[in-house]
Design an enzyme around this catalytic site. Structure first.
Site, mmCIF file in Angstrom:
data_model
loop_
_atom_site.group_PDB
_atom_site.id
_atom_site.type_symbol
_atom_site.label_atom_id
_atom_site.label_comp_id
_atom_site.label_asym_id
_atom_site.label_seq_id
_atom_site.Cartn_x
_atom_site.Cartn_y
_atom_site.Cartn_z
ATOM 1 N N ASP A 171 0.969 -0.995 -0.273
ATOM 2 C CA ASP A 171 0.264 -0.113 0.313
ATOM 3 C C ASP A 171 0.424 1.094 0.196
ATOM 4 O O ASP A 171 2.026 1.489 0.544
ATOM 5 C CB ASP A 171 -0.733 0.142 1.181
ATOM 6 C CG ASP A 171 -2.191 0.978 0.995
ATOM 7 O OD1 ASP A 171 -2.440 1.621 -0.189
ATOM 8 O OD2 ASP A 171 -2.346 0.966 2.325
ATOM 9 N N ASN A 214 -10.550 -3.033 -6.701
ATOM 10 C CA ASN A 214 -9.276 -2.124 -7.370
ATOM 11 C C ASN A 214 -10.280 -0.976 -8.565
ATOM 12 O O ASN A 214 -9.945 -0.612 -9.303
ATOM 13 C CB ASN A 214 -7.897 -1.910 -7.976
ATOM 14 C CG ASN A 214 -7.386 -2.556 -6.057
ATOM 15 O OD1 ASN A 214 -6.532 -2.797 -5.441
ATOM 16 N ND2 ASN A 214 -8.130 -1.438 -4.911
#
Ligand code: FPP
Length: 237
Positions: A17, A65
């Site tokens: 991340d 996503n």
């Protein structure tokens, strides 16, 4: 050389991340953050294999996503293609076996072909298993597992009363693999984000305030040292 004298945990999960924030910090488009993240993925994977990690699971693309802007999704798909091609060469030399966890049928045919190629070519490798979580979601994985189990019951190959936790785990993408011992999330966020929901039951979580492209091999050593400093009780005392 590894900084830790103790061996690394057998299975490490990483939530890669912070690529977007890294790009912003460097006044670059988000796609450049993912490019830097992908380069780092290679470095960390190679290092993990060299220090003796047996299973490494990295979160590359979640089922959520797809909701990102088309341009960013497109950039990520391009990166996956480039890096899978490189992985074919690179990880092969490192004796790494690459497996994909997630619903890869949603990807473009060209990418799916590459995924199959990488899996097949690396299948005989005997070193670290790299699980690439792509179009992966922990809940989706559990629903898929339940469906596969129900289908086995329909075929008369399984019975609900005999189902155990171990038995159910075999219907997951990670069937046959040990659960992760350590899950690392850089970038400062302290969330599971639908990653290995079943498998993380007794994992130790280590969060770092470092953006993924800046995450170094020394940070992996540091996470392993923190892991060793924890006392795992698995629900006991
Ligand atoms: C999260 O950062 C990262 C991703 C959604 C993509 C991760 C993918 C890579 C590192 C490329 C890996 C390549 C291969 C071949 C596996 P973010 O965009 O959510 O960052 P932010 O929270 O700072 O916006």
């Amino acid at each position: 050389m590894p900084a830790n004298t103790l061996p690394p945990p057998a299975h490490i999960g990483v939530i890669m991340d912070g690529n977007g924030r890294w790009a912003k910090k460097h006044f670059q488009p988000r796609s450049m953050g993912h490019r830097a993240g992908a380069r780092n993925f290679r470095t960390i994977t190679r290092y993990a294999s060299r220090i003796g990690v047996k299973y490494l699971t990295v979160y590359a693309f979640s089922t959520e996503n797809w909701a990102r802007p088309a341009e960013e999704v497109g950039a990520l798909m391009g990166l996956f293609k480039d890096y899978l091609q490189e992985a074919l060469r690179d990880f092969m030399d490192e004796n790494i076996r690459v497996r994909f966890i997630g619903d890869t049928s949603a990807f473009a045919p060209e990418l799916q072909a590459l995924i199959r190629e990488v899996e097949e070519a690396s299948a005989p490798k005997t070193g670290m298993v790299l699980n690439l979580a792509m179009n992966y979601g922990g809940r989706a994985e559990l629903v898929r597992g339940a469906r596969l189990f129900a289908q086995a019951v329909e075929r008369g190959e399984a019975s609900p009363q005999d189902l155990t936790e171990e038995g159910f785990a075999r219907y997951l993408y990670t069937g046959g693999q040990p659960d992760p011992d350590l899950i690392i999330r850089p970038s400062g966020e302290q969330r599971v984000s639908n990653f290995l929901l079943w498998q993380c039951a007794y994992a130790e979580f280590v969060y770092f305030d470092i953006l993924w492209p800046d995450f170094k091999t020394q940070d992996l050593d540091r996470a392993i040292a923190i892991y060793h400093s924890r006392q795992r009780r698995f629900g006991g005392v």
